[in-house]
Design an enzyme around this catalytic site. Sequence first.
Site, PDB file in Angstrom:
ATOM      1  CD  GLU A  52      33.437 -63.331 -23.261  1.00 24.04           C
ATOM      2  OE1 GLU A  52      33.355 -64.481 -23.391  1.00 24.04           O
ATOM      3  OE2 GLU A  52      34.218 -62.327 -24.079  1.00 24.04           O
ATOM      4  CB  CYS A  75      38.399 -68.319 -24.035  1.00 24.08           C
ATOM      5  SG  CYS A  75      39.088 -66.592 -23.112  1.00 24.08           S
ATOM      6  NE  ARG A 184      37.712 -58.827 -54.093  1.00 27.13           N
ATOM      7  CZ  ARG A 184      38.084 -58.029 -55.331  1.00 27.13           C
ATOM      8  NH1 ARG A 184      38.323 -56.677 -54.973  1.00 27.13           N
ATOM      9  NH2 ARG A 184      38.070 -58.498 -56.334  1.00 27.13           N
ATOM     10  CB  THR A 196      42.017 -64.671 -62.754  1.00 21.39           C
ATOM     11  OG1 THR A 196      41.261 -65.612 -62.755  1.00 21.39           O
ATOM     12  CG2 THR A 196      41.306 -63.222 -62.145  1.00 21.39           C
ATOM     13  NE  ARG A 207      38.728 -51.165 -56.112  1.00 20.43           N
ATOM     14  CZ  ARG A 207      38.840 -52.644 -56.531  1.00 20.43           C
ATOM     15  NH1 ARG A 207      39.777 -53.386 -55.642  1.00 20.43           N
ATOM     16  NH2 ARG A 207      38.397 -53.231 -57.449  1.00 20.43           N
ATOM     17  CD  GLU A 288      37.261 -62.034 -55.571  1.00 17.96           C
ATOM     18  OE1 GLU A 288      37.393 -61.461 -56.536  1.00 17.96           O
ATOM     19  OE2 GLU A 288      37.210 -61.425 -54.373  1.00 17.96           O
ATOM     20  CB  THR A 293      41.401 -71.281 -59.409  1.00 17.86           C
ATOM     21  OG1 THR A 293      42.869 -71.084 -60.449  1.00 17.86           O
ATOM     22  CG2 THR A 293      41.841 -71.199 -58.120  1.00 17.86           C
ATOM     23  CB  THR A 295      37.041 -76.421 -62.001  1.00 15.43           C
ATOM     24  OG1 THR A 295      36.097 -75.514 -62.906  1.00 15.43           O
ATOM     25  CG2 THR A 295      36.724 -77.994 -62.476  1.00 15.43           C
TER      26      THR A 295
END
Length: 362
Positions: A52, A75, A184, A196, A207, A288, A293, A295
Amino acid sequence: MKDEAYMSLALSLAKRRKGLTHPNPTVGCVIVNDGEVVGLGYHERAGYPHAEVVALEQAGGRARGATAYVTLEPCTHFGRTPPCTDALIESGLKRVVVATLDRNEIVRWKGIQRLRDAGIEVEVGVCEKEAELLNEDFFTYVSQKRPYVTLKLAQTTDGRIATATGDSKWITSLQSRKFAHRLRSEASAVLVGITTVLKDDPELTVRYIPFERQPLRVVIDPDLEIPLETKLVRDRAAPTLIVFSRRKPDYEEALIEAGVELLHMEEIDLGELLQELARREVVHLLVEGGAYTVTRFLKEGLWDRLVVFQSPKIFGSGKGIEDLGVMSVEEALRLRIRREWKIGEDRVFEYVPVMESSGLRW
């Protein structure tokens, strides 16, 4: 132009900074006087002027008697910057159109009422659904005191995320992997499990696309197994947080000297971890992998969105989501497809949970 068209323009401005304003919401503003757009603004990043204020500075004296289109309720409090309502009132605006209310209790309805008390006409709800979707991560962050959690999977048509030998590079196309980097870019942090890291040695950085900020990299590593040679430890391309339980004083010191931050938890409780990440101003967490993890997040109901990249391949055997404890069809974790689209040869499905229909804990 109608109100919807001007608000759509404001939303497009806000989207330019998606993922860059955390822990603040992403907001756009358009000021129109007598059918002419006289001010455009978006919130660039935390600590910078709000949308604003940017639009009002561009409009100058032409803001008097004009209409402001704002994607989120202005706000009323002092945070990193002064209240936006004061700037809107002082500018002499005649009307303010707001897409959606803020979910932060220190703002909700207070911004609207403050403007109305000053004699400004206020309308709420123009392009409301689009505005809510734009800031759904921020709304979860302020209302539930935890990050908004996106789970990401790349799988074959038969639901495999790796072969029986663990090979998973690459299931999906290059186009899909580039789009995953956009996910990401919208997250404050990216999380994986230690399996992982040991298997793939990922960078977990943005990237392929231009970007101004790297997300925090989080690794759940109960036994503190992460090698010093991994990219997450040695590349210093982004801040890295290792969450662990087993104390190894000498190795902890070596990791700290390498520039890694450590978070010790006697028992790694995902709910407590999310609260800790929220205290660190992580608004949006992208999970990711790996299978175990993801699950865990599914089983504990600690997720808000599941994005599945599906490749037209069949493994016939291999690894997928692990046991959720579902013993009958009625107990299945039910999902709703919110969006689906095609990228190259792959299809992408965006799911949200059907909260009331699962036998799992929500």
